[in-house]
Design a protein around this motif. Structure first.
Motif, PDB file in Angstrom:
ATOM      1  N   ALA A 150     -23.648   1.926 -31.040  1.00 59.73           N
ATOM      2  CA  ALA A 150     -23.625   0.679 -30.275  1.00 59.73           C
ATOM      3  C   ALA A 150     -22.348  -0.103 -30.550  1.00 59.73           C
ATOM      4  N   VAL A 151     -21.924  -0.136 -31.780  1.00 53.25           N
ATOM      5  CA  VAL A 151     -20.682  -0.831 -32.134  1.00 53.25           C
ATOM      6  C   VAL A 151     -19.498  -0.189 -31.428  1.00 53.25           C
ATOM      7  N   ARG A 152     -19.434   1.137 -31.477  1.00 49.04           N
ATOM      8  CA  ARG A 152     -18.329   1.833 -30.801  1.00 49.04           C
ATOM      9  C   ARG A 152     -18.358   1.581 -29.301  1.00 49.04           C
ATOM     10  N   THR A 153     -19.566   1.643 -28.706  1.00 47.79           N
ATOM     11  CA  THR A 153     -19.694   1.412 -27.261  1.00 47.79           C
ATOM     12  C   THR A 153     -19.228   0.014 -26.895  1.00 47.79           C
ATOM     13  N   PHE A 211     -26.199 -12.372 -15.527  1.00 51.02           N
ATOM     14  CA  PHE A 211     -25.845 -12.107 -16.923  1.00 51.02           C
ATOM     15  C   PHE A 211     -27.053 -11.488 -17.619  1.00 51.02           C
ATOM     16  N   PHE A 212     -26.831 -10.362 -18.274  1.00 50.77           N
ATOM     17  CA  PHE A 212     -27.870  -9.710 -19.067  1.00 50.77           C
ATOM     18  C   PHE A 212     -27.697 -10.104 -20.527  1.00 50.77           C
ATOM     19  N   ILE A 213     -28.796 -10.496 -21.166  1.00 53.60           N
ATOM     20  CA  ILE A 213     -28.764 -10.858 -22.579  1.00 53.60           C
ATOM     21  C   ILE A 213     -29.640  -9.868 -23.341  1.00 53.60           C
ATOM     22  N   THR A 214     -29.063  -9.209 -24.321  1.00 47.37           N
ATOM     23  CA  THR A 214     -29.804  -8.205 -25.078  1.00 47.37           C
ATOM     24  C   THR A 214     -29.171  -8.027 -26.450  1.00 47.37           C
ATOM     25  N   GLN A 215     -29.878  -7.397 -27.352  1.00 48.32           N
ATOM     26  CA  GLN A 215     -29.342  -7.205 -28.694  1.00 48.32           C
ATOM     27  C   GLN A 215     -28.281  -6.114 -28.734  1.00 48.32           C
ATOM     28  N   ASN A 216     -28.523  -5.061 -27.986  1.00 55.00           N
ATOM     29  CA  ASN A 216     -27.682  -3.876 -28.076  1.00 55.00           C
ATOM     30  C   ASN A 216     -27.134  -3.516 -26.704  1.00 55.00           C
ATOM     31  N   PRO A 217     -25.833  -3.381 -26.539  1.00 52.86           N
ATOM     32  CA  PRO A 217     -25.287  -3.013 -25.234  1.00 52.86           C
ATOM     33  C   PRO A 217     -25.789  -1.659 -24.734  1.00 52.86           C
ATOM     34  N   LEU A 218     -26.278  -0.811 -25.644  1.00 56.56           N
ATOM     35  CA  LEU A 218     -26.837   0.470 -25.228  1.00 56.56           C
ATOM     36  C   LEU A 218     -28.149   0.305 -24.469  1.00 56.56           C
ATOM     37  N   ASP A 219     -28.739  -0.897 -24.532  1.00 58.16           N
ATOM     38  CA  ASP A 219     -29.979  -1.150 -23.794  1.00 58.16           C
ATOM     39  C   ASP A 219     -29.749  -1.162 -22.290  1.00 58.16           C
ATOM     40  N   VAL A 223     -19.604 -11.344 -23.630  1.00 59.82           N
ATOM     41  CA  VAL A 223     -19.649 -12.130 -24.869  1.00 59.82           C
ATOM     42  C   VAL A 223     -20.398 -11.286 -25.889  1.00 59.82           C
ATOM     43  N   GLN A 224     -19.685 -10.761 -26.858  1.00 60.84           N
ATOM     44  CA  GLN A 224     -20.282  -9.855 -27.836  1.00 60.84           C
ATOM     45  C   GLN A 224     -20.338 -10.525 -29.205  1.00 60.84           C
ATOM     46  N   HIS A 225     -21.562 -10.806 -29.669  1.00 56.85           N
ATOM     47  CA  HIS A 225     -21.757 -11.335 -31.007  1.00 56.85           C
ATOM     48  C   HIS A 225     -21.882 -10.176 -31.993  1.00 56.85           C
ATOM     49  N   ALA A 226     -22.100 -10.509 -33.232  1.00 56.13           N
ATOM     50  CA  ALA A 226     -22.076  -9.499 -34.297  1.00 56.13           C
ATOM     51  C   ALA A 226     -23.169  -8.449 -34.111  1.00 56.13           C
ATOM     52  N   LEU A 227     -22.822  -7.223 -34.474  1.00 57.12           N
ATOM     53  CA  LEU A 227     -23.771  -6.109 -34.557  1.00 57.12           C
ATOM     54  C   LEU A 227     -23.748  -5.567 -35.969  1.00 57.12           C
ATOM     55  N   ILE A 283     -16.428  -6.624 -34.702  1.00 51.48           N
ATOM     56  CA  ILE A 283     -17.815  -6.790 -34.258  1.00 51.48           C
ATOM     57  C   ILE A 283     -18.766  -6.883 -35.449  1.00 51.48           C
ATOM     58  N   MET A 284     -18.454  -6.159 -36.511  1.00 53.54           N
ATOM     59  CA  MET A 284     -19.330  -6.163 -37.683  1.00 53.54           C
ATOM     60  C   MET A 284     -19.031  -7.311 -38.639  1.00 53.54           C
TER      61      MET A 284
END
Length: 492
Positions: free
Chosen positions: A334-337, A299-307, A320-324, A354-355
């Protein structure tokens, strides 16, 4: 199957559960700072541990050390548990083993220089192609000569030896630039000043110790103290990539199991990919794609899925996508992705949701039967049973004192390796050279003495011959004079 083992994550319109047999299909936990990523990680790690699956995770802020302690039954947590229908909610600790590359907040984690290898070391030292070539020569020479490369001393010594003997090694190994050797040594010095030398050595980490279970069958949660390690992000990323690579290389193929052998949580995942060459990203993608068949989930944990690069993101089935927050064009992308990677649910505007997510809320999609992603669900994440927040120093020390692996790793082993062997070899070569020089000096002195003796003998022989001639001459003359005197001969 209704009775199939699963992990309860939370509840949306329906309960959201991760089927245990899909725990090795990898996942992503993403979201802005303060939106609940750490709690989601904690919930998944607890659930896996309860089902007998060992976990390895990095604790970049120190918050996750609290998993070793029972949580506090706060009203808000109880309220959340009731709201999502969590009937059996109790506070309890998870079985934890603490690790630390620096050996300060956990048992030391070590790897040998040989285990790390020249490719990852080059990445760690940020070497160019020429310098990497020299490092490869050093490793090849050590292999050919049977020299063990275990710690920093060994690496420094073999590099010194390669540099000092570049002309002799050139024919077999190719050109060795003294400037490149110097550059590598300087990079090692920087790394050493950051404390990385503590990572290289023995006893090296045994992967089986990361896959331990307790007597009652719960999986241990291995927590790597990473708050200090994060000050050396390249070391952090290289270590975790090395660990993944070792798991990939050493574990046998097992296919799809009823539950994973180990699940690996990689926090601050963007550090693995920042400024990484394409070849390294390809390596990560290969490991992530194939390690699933070894029974390991990542599992990768990061702020932005674009990372996370697309080639890796495409391998992550549990999300598991928390708020952006969409404050910038990149944020909006990033939100669109993130929204586009989910299987859409009718009536739910994923991009908008997401927002709007609150703390502790997430959009969740996990793999369901036949490995198909379930439609995204707006989920209230369940509260964990262990403590939310760090353990105290005394609590950490108590856990370490009771650890099943402490006696194996807490004491450093320094056996004979390249440093000692090359040092001995150089000393012997120096002694041989000094002995040969002494013998040569002695030989020359002996020859000189013999020559001087020879010249002295010649002079003595000449003197003796001259003396005898003089004596004979004198003797003859004197004899004639005496005879003449006796016989009355005439004097001249």
């Amino acid at each position: 199957m209704a009775d199939e083992p699963r992990i309860f994550i939370g509840k949306g319109e329906a309960p959201v559960e991760l089927l245990l047999r899909y725990g090795n299909r990898h996942g992503l936990i993403a979201g802005a700072t303060g939106t609940g990523k750490t709690v989601s990680l904690q919930v998944l790690a607890e659930g896996l541990s309860e089902q007998g699956v060992p976990v390895f995770l990095s604790d970049v802020k120190g918050d996750l050390s609290g998993m070793s302690q029972a949580g506090e039954a706060k009203p808000k947590l109880q309220e959340r548990a009731t709201e999502i229908g969590l009937a059996e909610y109790s506070m309890k600790p998870s079985p934890v083993i603490f690790w630390d590359l620096y050996g300060e907040q956990g048992h030391p984690v070590r790897a040998t220089v040989s285990d790390m290898g020249p490719v990852l070391l080059s990445r760690l030292l940020d070497l160019n192609d020429t310098q990497e070539g020299v490092l490869n020569i050093a490793f090849k020479l050590a292999d050919d000569e049977g020299l063990l490369l275990l710690d920093f001393k060994d690496l420094r010594t073999i590099l010194d030896y390669v540099g000092d003997n570049a002309s002799e090694l050139k024919g077999e190994y190719g050109n060795i630039s003294s400037a490149s050797v110097g550059a590598i040594q300087r990079s090692l010095l920087v790394l050493e000043q950051q404390g990385a030398e503590k990572f290289f050595g023995e006893p090296a980490l045994q992967l089986t110790d990361l896959m331990r279970t307790t007597r009652d069958g719960s999986g241990y949660i291995n927590i790597l103290a990473s708050d200090k390690l994060m000050q050396s992000p390249r070391l952090y990323a290289t270590f975790l990539l090395w660990l993944l690579s070792e798991l990939f290389e050493e574990l046998p193929e097992v296919g799809d199991l009823a539950k994973p052998k180990l699940v690996f949580f990689f926090d601050e995942a963007h550090l693995l990919f920042d400024n990484a060459p394409p070849s390294l990203i390809d390596k990560v993608e290969q490991v992530v794609r194939l390690i699933r068949s070894k029974g390991v989930g990542v599992f990768f944990i990061t702020q932005n899925p674009l990372d996370v690069p697309d080639k890796v993101l495409g391998q992550l089935g549990n999300k598991v996508q928390h708020a952006l927050r969409a404050f910038t064009p990149r944020d909006q992308k990033a939100v669109r992705t993130a929204a586009e990677t989910f299987r859409q649910r009718e009536g739910l505007d994923t991009e908008k949701a997401i927002m709007e997510l609150g703390v502790g809320e997430a959009l969740v999609s996990v793999l369901e039967d036949k490995g198909v992603p379930a439609p995204v669900e707006r989920t209230m994440v369940r509260p964990p049973s262990s403590r939310i927040g760090p353990a105290t120093l005394q609590e950490r020390q108590a856990v370490m004192a009771a650890s099943p692996v402490g006696p194996m790793y807490d004491k450093t082993v320094d056996r004979e390796s390249a440093h000692e062997m090359l040092k001995k070899k150089v000393e012997e070569e120096t002694k041989d050279a000094e002995r040969e020089k002494a013998e040569e000096t002695e030989r020359k002195e002996r020859e000189k003495a013999e020559k001087q003796k020879g010249r002295g003998s010649n002079r003595m022989g000449y003197f003796e011959s001259f003396t005898k001639t003089v004596i004979r001459t004198i003797g003859s003359t004197l004899g004639r004079e005496i005879i003449r005197g006796v016989l009355g001969g005439r004097r001249r």
